[in-house]
Structures are given as C-alpha cells and as structure tokens.
Design an enzyme around this catalytic site. Structure first.
Site, PDB file in Angstrom:
ATOM      1  N   HIS A 149      45.346 170.411  15.368  1.00  0.00           N
ATOM      2  CA  HIS A 149      46.552 170.531  14.521  1.00  0.00           C
ATOM      3  C   HIS A 149      46.479 171.805  13.675  1.00  0.00           C
ATOM      4  CE1 HIS A 149      48.930 166.887  15.002  1.00  0.00           C
ATOM      5  NE2 HIS A 149      47.845 166.126  14.913  1.00  0.00           N
ATOM      6  N   CYS A 159      49.138 159.928  17.865  1.00  0.00           N
ATOM      7  CA  CYS A 159      49.274 160.886  16.759  1.00  0.00           C
ATOM      8  C   CYS A 159      50.466 160.468  15.903  1.00  0.00           C
ATOM      9  CB  CYS A 159      49.517 162.280  17.338  1.00  0.00           C
ATOM     10  SG  CYS A 159      49.780 163.561  16.106  1.00  0.00           S
ATOM     11  N   LEU A 160      50.289 160.479  14.582  1.00  0.00           N
ATOM     12  CA  LEU A 160      51.392 160.090  13.698  1.00  0.00           C
ATOM     13  C   LEU A 160      52.579 161.036  13.820  1.00  0.00           C
ATOM     14  CD1 LEU A 160      49.403 159.035  10.498  1.00  0.00           C
ATOM     15  CD2 LEU A 160      50.637 157.542  12.085  1.00  0.00           C
ATOM     16  N   HIS A 165      40.889 166.278  17.753  1.00  0.00           N
ATOM     17  CA  HIS A 165      42.346 166.081  17.684  1.00  0.00           C
ATOM     18  C   HIS A 165      42.904 166.719  16.404  1.00  0.00           C
ATOM     19  CE1 HIS A 165      46.094 163.520  18.164  1.00  0.00           C
ATOM     20  NE2 HIS A 165      46.167 163.875  16.891  1.00  0.00           N
ATOM     21  N   GLU A 166      42.283 166.410  15.274  1.00  0.00           N
ATOM     22  CA  GLU A 166      42.794 166.913  13.983  1.00  0.00           C
ATOM     23  C   GLU A 166      42.605 168.424  13.861  1.00  0.00           C
ATOM     24  OE1 GLU A 166      44.672 165.048  12.479  1.00  0.00           O
ATOM     25  OE2 GLU A 166      44.030 163.120  13.287  1.00  0.00           O
ATOM     26  N   GLN A 168      50.604 168.120   9.134  1.00  0.00           N
ATOM     27  CA  GLN A 168      51.460 166.979   9.484  1.00  0.00           C
ATOM     28  C   GLN A 168      52.298 166.506   8.292  1.00  0.00           C
ATOM     29  OE1 GLN A 168      47.976 164.848  11.569  1.00  0.00           O
ATOM     30  NE2 GLN A 168      49.776 164.035  12.577  1.00  0.00           N
ATOM     31  N   GLY A 221      43.666 159.334  11.208  1.00  0.00           N
ATOM     32  CA  GLY A 221      43.418 160.756  10.991  1.00  0.00           C
ATOM     33  C   GLY A 221      44.717 161.468  10.665  1.00  0.00           C
TER      34      GLY A 221
HETATM   35  C1  Y12 Z   1      41.409 159.137  18.381  1.00  0.00           C
HETATM   36  C2  Y12 Z   1      42.568 159.667  18.846  1.00  0.00           C
HETATM   37  C3  Y12 Z   1      43.442 160.277  17.980  1.00  0.00           C
HETATM   38  C4  Y12 Z   1      43.122 160.386  16.638  1.00  0.00           C
HETATM   39  C5  Y12 Z   1      44.067 161.077  15.721  1.00  0.00           C
HETATM   40  C6  Y12 Z   1      44.653 160.179  14.665  1.00  0.00           C
HETATM   41  N1  Y12 Z   1      45.742 159.413  15.181  1.00  0.00           N
HETATM   42  C7  Y12 Z   1      46.331 158.419  14.497  1.00  0.00           C
HETATM   43  O1  Y12 Z   1      45.933 158.129  13.386  1.00  0.00           O
HETATM   44  C8  Y12 Z   1      47.480 157.750  15.135  1.00  0.00           C
HETATM   45  C9  Y12 Z   1      48.157 156.796  14.538  1.00  0.00           C
HETATM   46  C10 Y12 Z   1      49.349 156.149  15.083  1.00  0.00           C
HETATM   47  C11 Y12 Z   1      49.927 155.115  14.368  1.00  0.00           C
HETATM   48  C12 Y12 Z   1      51.100 154.509  14.821  1.00  0.00           C
HETATM   49  O2  Y12 Z   1      51.759 153.559  14.073  1.00  0.00           O
HETATM   50  C13 Y12 Z   1      51.373 152.243  14.010  1.00  0.00           C
HETATM   51  O3  Y12 Z   1      50.454 151.803  14.666  1.00  0.00           O
HETATM   52  C14 Y12 Z   1      52.151 151.406  13.076  1.00  0.00           C
HETATM   53  C15 Y12 Z   1      51.663 154.917  16.022  1.00  0.00           C
HETATM   54  O4  Y12 Z   1      52.762 154.232  16.556  1.00  0.00           O
HETATM   55  C16 Y12 Z   1      54.023 154.459  16.091  1.00  0.00           C
HETATM   56  O5  Y12 Z   1      54.228 155.282  15.255  1.00  0.00           O
HETATM   57  C17 Y12 Z   1      55.088 153.666  16.727  1.00  0.00           C
HETATM   58  C18 Y12 Z   1      51.111 155.967  16.711  1.00  0.00           C
HETATM   59  C19 Y12 Z   1      49.955 156.588  16.244  1.00  0.00           C
HETATM   60  C20 Y12 Z   1      41.955 159.852  16.193  1.00  0.00           C
HETATM   61  C21 Y12 Z   1      41.072 159.233  17.070  1.00  0.00           C
HETATM   62 CO    CO Z   2      47.738 164.158  15.463  1.00  0.00          CO
END
Ligand code: Y12
Ligand code: CO
Length: 174
Positions: free
Chosen positions: A141, A95-96, A137-138, A50, A45
């Site tokens: 933001h 969260c990214l 969550h989004e 962001q 997401g």
């Molecule tokens: C449930 C909970 C939160 C959401 C919001 C969207 N969140 C994400 O897409 C998070 C992504 C994420 C990716 C990461 O990187 C990797 O896995 C390579 C990360 O870790 C680092 O950056 C080290 C952290 C979060 C949607 C549904």
């Molecule tokens: Co986020």
C-alpha cells in the site's frame, strides 16, 4: 476518531507514501485513529494511505488462537523496508479498501523488516506465516499497490466484473 476508508478504484490509493519524519503527538493521535478505524471495520491491517494520509505508516493487529484481537498485540510500523526475503507462499487475502473480495496471492514465505516504532526507535522483525503476509500486503500500500494488481489477467477481469456488480448492488440497497 473513526476515519473514512478510501476504497478501490479511488486514485488516491495509487499514491506513493512519504517517509515519516516527526514522531510527535500528531503521529501518535493519527495512529490511535487508524487503530479505531481498523477495529471498527473488522480489519487486521491498515496502511495510512487507506485513510487518505500518504505517509509510510501501517498497523497490524493479528488475532490470537481464539480469533480475538488484543491491543497488546498491536504493531505500529513506521518507515519499513524489507531487508531479507525467502521462499514463496500463497494466501487468501482481503483488504478494507477492496471490500467484499478475497483472492489467493503469492508472497514471500518469510521476510525481515527494518522499521521505526512510534518514537522513532529502529526495530527489526523476522516474520513468517500470517504476519509475513500482512506485512507484505500493507507495505505494498505504501508503494501505491493493491493485492488485486498481483492477479493474473483472467482473474483480474473476473474481479473487475464482480466488483462493479457489488458496487451497483450496494448503491441499489441505499
Ligand atoms: C492477510 C491478508 C491480508 C491482510 C491485510 C489486512 N486485511 C484486512 O484487514 C481485511 C479486512 C476485511 C474486512 C472486511 O469486513 C468484514 O469482515 C466485516 C471485508 O469484507 C467486507 O468489507 C465486506 C474485507 C476485508 C492481512 C493478512
Ligand atoms: Co489492504
């Protein structure tokens, strides 16, 4: 084009996003860039703020049962509002914009969201499970809020300490 992701504690993440008024090629190209950016960072997401654009737009691409993401499951959500919410649930969120940190957060169990698609058509979605959590969550933001603001005082303190250490370690690796 992959865009740089704004990360905490950058103050731009606190901005309130503005409604989208033009559903034109500029918006469509921007949505493509958001998608490329989200995939490149292994996200499911992403909100426009962001990537430093304070407009009410977000994308969600949930993985299937095999853990794979398909473009056909991409949701593009413009100018969303929650029209109905019920119950409560807890989910371990990431969260990214807060890389490397995951914490359990309380959300509504189910939500109904009214929004517009990339062409400006009105849509309605009733969501539960991961989609419900992702939408909430989004959408936060868009109001300038991050999931870490929902943590208790003690958990937030612990987060700040851990996050600072992570940032310091990252600098030393470079
Ligand atoms: C449930 C909970 C939160 C959401 C919001 C969207 N969140 C994400 O897409 C998070 C992504 C994420 C990716 C990461 O990187 C990797 O896995 C390579 C990360 O870790 C680092 O950056 C080290 C952290 C979060 C949607 C549904
Ligand atoms: Co986020």
């Amino acid at each position: 084009m992959i865009l740089p992701i704004v990360t905490y504690p950058d103050k731009r993440l606190k901005q309130r996003s503005k409604p989208v008024e033009s559903f034109d090629d500029t918006l469509h190209n921007f949505l493509e860039d958001m998608y490329e950016t989200m995939l490149a960072s292994n996200g499911i997401g992403l909100a426009a703020i962001q990537v430093a654009k304070p407009i009410n737009a977000l994308i969600i691409n949930l993985p299937d049962e095999q853990g794979e993401q398909h473009r056909s499951n991409l949701m593009e959500i413009i100018n969303p509002t929650i029209t109905l919410s019920e119950g409560s649930t807890f989910y371990q969120e990431g969260c990214l914009s807060v890389p490397g940190f995951y914490e359990e957060v309380e959300r509504f169990d189910t939500v109904t969201v009214a929004y517009q698609d990339r062409f400006g058509n009105e849509q309605l979605i009733e969501a539960d499970g991961l989609l419900s959590v992702a939408l909430q969550h989004e959408m936060e933001h868009l109001h300038g809020k991050l999931f870490i603001e929902k943590l208790s005082y003690t958990r937030r303190k612990k987060f700040e300490k851990e996050y600072k250490r992570l940032q310091k370690d990252k600098k030393n690796v470079k």
